[in-house]
Design a protein around this motif. Structure first.
Motif, PDB file in Angstrom:
ATOM      1  N   VAL A   1      -0.683  -6.008  -7.031  1.00 22.85           N
ATOM      2  CA  VAL A   1       0.509  -5.405  -7.625  1.00 22.85           C
ATOM      3  C   VAL A   1       0.366  -3.892  -7.534  1.00 22.85           C
ATOM      4  O   VAL A   1      -0.725  -3.340  -7.722  1.00 22.85           O
ATOM      5  CB  VAL A   1       0.690  -5.842  -9.091  1.00 22.85           C
ATOM      6  N   GLY A   2       1.474  -3.220  -7.254  1.00 22.43           N
ATOM      7  CA  GLY A   2       1.446  -1.771  -7.059  1.00 22.43           C
ATOM      8  C   GLY A   2       1.224  -1.003  -8.343  1.00 22.43           C
ATOM      9  O   GLY A   2       2.187  -0.639  -9.029  1.00 22.43           O
ATOM     10  N   THR A   3      -0.050  -0.759  -8.700  1.00 24.79           N
ATOM     11  CA  THR A   3      -0.394   0.011  -9.895  1.00 24.79           C
ATOM     12  C   THR A   3      -1.478   1.021  -9.542  1.00 24.79           C
ATOM     13  O   THR A   3      -1.916   1.111  -8.397  1.00 24.79           O
ATOM     14  CB  THR A   3      -0.920  -0.901 -11.023  1.00 24.79           C
ATOM     15  N   ASN A   4      -1.957   1.718 -10.555  1.00 26.20           N
ATOM     16  CA  ASN A   4      -3.019   2.703 -10.347  1.00 26.20           C
ATOM     17  C   ASN A   4      -4.347   2.235 -10.922  1.00 26.20           C
ATOM     18  O   ASN A   4      -5.201   3.048 -11.286  1.00 26.20           O
ATOM     19  CB  ASN A   4      -2.617   4.046 -10.966  1.00 26.20           C
ATOM     20  N   ILE A   5      -4.557   0.914 -11.016  1.00 26.24           N
ATOM     21  CA  ILE A   5      -5.774   0.388 -11.625  1.00 26.24           C
ATOM     22  C   ILE A   5      -7.031   0.772 -10.856  1.00 26.24           C
ATOM     23  O   ILE A   5      -8.124   0.842 -11.404  1.00 26.24           O
ATOM     24  CB  ILE A   5      -5.691  -1.152 -11.782  1.00 26.24           C
ATOM     25  N   LEU A   6      -6.884   1.057  -9.547  1.00 26.01           N
ATOM     26  CA  LEU A   6      -8.050   1.381  -8.721  1.00 26.01           C
ATOM     27  C   LEU A   6      -8.474   2.849  -8.829  1.00 26.01           C
ATOM     28  O   LEU A   6      -9.485   3.242  -8.245  1.00 26.01           O
ATOM     29  CB  LEU A   6      -7.753   1.056  -7.253  1.00 26.01           C
ATOM     30  N   LYS A   7      -7.708   3.655  -9.571  1.00 29.93           N
ATOM     31  CA  LYS A   7      -7.931   5.107  -9.563  1.00 29.93           C
ATOM     32  C   LYS A   7      -9.327   5.500 -10.034  1.00 29.93           C
ATOM     33  O   LYS A   7      -9.879   6.506  -9.579  1.00 29.93           O
ATOM     34  CB  LYS A   7      -6.874   5.807 -10.417  1.00 29.93           C
ATOM     35  N   ASN A   8      -9.916   4.732 -10.953  1.00 30.43           N
ATOM     36  CA  ASN A   8     -11.229   5.091 -11.487  1.00 30.43           C
ATOM     37  C   ASN A   8     -12.380   4.715 -10.561  1.00 30.43           C
ATOM     38  O   ASN A   8     -13.533   5.075 -10.812  1.00 30.43           O
ATOM     39  CB  ASN A   8     -11.442   4.439 -12.859  1.00 30.43           C
TER      40      ASN A   8
ATOM     41  N   LYS B   1      -1.350  -3.797   0.507  1.00 30.40           N
ATOM     42  CA  LYS B   1       0.030  -4.279   0.502  1.00 30.40           C
ATOM     43  C   LYS B   1       0.262  -4.958  -0.832  1.00 30.40           C
ATOM     44  O   LYS B   1      -0.456  -5.889  -1.197  1.00 30.40           O
ATOM     45  CB  LYS B   1       0.254  -5.261   1.652  1.00 30.40           C
ATOM     46  N   THR B   2       1.248  -4.485  -1.565  1.00 29.14           N
ATOM     47  CA  THR B   2       1.415  -4.960  -2.936  1.00 29.14           C
ATOM     48  C   THR B   2       2.849  -5.397  -3.231  1.00 29.14           C
ATOM     49  O   THR B   2       3.784  -5.081  -2.512  1.00 29.14           O
ATOM     50  CB  THR B   2       1.048  -3.856  -3.943  1.00 29.14           C
ATOM     51  N   THR B   3       2.963  -6.106  -4.343  1.00 30.02           N
ATOM     52  CA  THR B   3       4.257  -6.435  -4.935  1.00 30.02           C
ATOM     53  C   THR B   3       4.625  -5.329  -5.918  1.00 30.02           C
ATOM     54  O   THR B   3       3.762  -4.823  -6.640  1.00 30.02           O
ATOM     55  CB  THR B   3       4.185  -7.785  -5.681  1.00 30.02           C
ATOM     56  N   SER B   4       5.880  -4.951  -5.966  1.00 32.95           N
ATOM     57  CA  SER B   4       6.335  -3.959  -6.934  1.00 32.95           C
ATOM     58  C   SER B   4       6.004  -4.417  -8.348  1.00 32.95           C
ATOM     59  O   SER B   4       6.211  -5.576  -8.714  1.00 32.95           O
ATOM     60  CB  SER B   4       7.846  -3.755  -6.808  1.00 32.95           C
ATOM     61  N   ARG B   5       5.490  -3.499  -9.152  1.00 28.47           N
ATOM     62  CA  ARG B   5       5.153  -3.858 -10.533  1.00 28.47           C
ATOM     63  C   ARG B   5       6.397  -4.227 -11.336  1.00 28.47           C
ATOM     64  O   ARG B   5       6.316  -4.984 -12.319  1.00 28.47           O
ATOM     65  CB  ARG B   5       4.387  -2.725 -11.211  1.00 28.47           C
TER      66      ARG B   5
END
Length: 287
Positions: A182-189, A217-221
């Protein structure tokens, strides 16, 4: 006496994440959404959207108890939906794992939802509500570099599965969401994470760096949130909701293929033969 308003509590609603999309979707559907953010986290995006929010650290039981007091004042003791969304990731090979970092992740990803259910179960029973636990395909398949994260989500899946049975006498529904990409920023850390010096996986150091900085490639949140919220508001929701990128094929293979089919796919995708060849070459040098 009927109630004219429904209430949904969603944890982990930082800017740009799934939680933010969920509370916006609940609000769009006429549900009074209550968001939580970490005590020192920015909340301007929630205030601007007119979302009720409170600070919360799911690892801290005192923080959960204080949140309940605040929520009770808003909901008059009824909670129609509890979405355990707060979560963090940890990317590393299993043998190079910093166990202390993983303990913190389990406190958020597993023990956090447990604490929320423990303290809010009476409000859910009173409303004959729904608990939504946000899981992951990582808890189903052996996705590389995610052994610890995958374990945390697998633990949440099994907790949620049993919780569903135990809450059924009280007419409280439980949904386990198997989330794809899913298109988020969870990987930022994790973007600056590196393999430790001397790791057996050093031959894949470049590939590992590419992995933690990838844009999958993600699904829109927002599409994802619509699917989750729609199910949570049904009188008879599905017990397991598979939604997000790649979940259809993973669900099919998980149901009908042999257990080790993922070994074949991921061995090639993550170039594990490179590690094997380097290991054999080093073994010959030592002989």
């Amino acid at each position: 006496m009927g109630r004219d308003k429904k209430f949904a509590l969603v944890t982990g609603c930082g800017k740009g994440g799934i939680g933010e999309a969920l509370v916006l979707e609940y609000t769009r559907r006429g549900v009074h959404a209550i968001a939580t953010v970490l005590p020192n986290e920015d909340s301007d995006h929630l205030t601007a959207a007119g979302i009720t929010w409170f600070p919360l650290d799911v690892r801290d039981e005192k923080s959960v108890i204080h949140l309940k007091e605040e929520v009770l004042a808003v909901t008059n003791g009824y909670l129609d939906c509890l979405v355990n969304n707060a979560g963090i990731c940890y990317t590393m090979t299993a043998i190079d794992t910093d166990v202390n970092a993983v303990k913190r992740m389990f406190e958020v990803n597993v023990f956090g939802p447990m604490q929320m259910v423990h303290h809010f179960h009476d409000t859910l029973i009173r409303a004959a509500g729904t608990i939504v636990n946000i899981g992951s395909i990582g808890g189903v398949v052996p996705y590389m570099y995610g052994a610890s994260y995958n374990a945390s989500k697998a633990a949440l899946h099994h907790y949620s599965n049993t919780l569903r049975l135990e809450m059924s006498p009280f007419n409280v529904k439980v949904i386990t969401v198997i989330s794809g990409e899913v298109g988020t920023n969870i990987l930022k850390n994790d973007v600056n994470r590196k393999l430790p010096e001397g790791s057996y996986y050093t031959p894949l150091a470049t590939e590992f760096k590419d992995h933690v900085t990838r844009t999958p490639k993600t699904t829109s949140r927002f599409v994802y949130a619509s699917n989750v919220v729609s199910q949570s508001l049904r009188s008879s929701p599905v017990p397991w909701l598979w939604t997000g990128s790649a979940t259809a094929i993973i669900r099919f293979l998980d149901m009908f293929a042999w257990r080790t089919i993922w070994d074949f796919f991921f061995y090639r995708e993550f170039n594990l033969d490179k590690v094997k060849k380097a290991h054999l070459a080093n073994a010959k040098k030592d002989d």
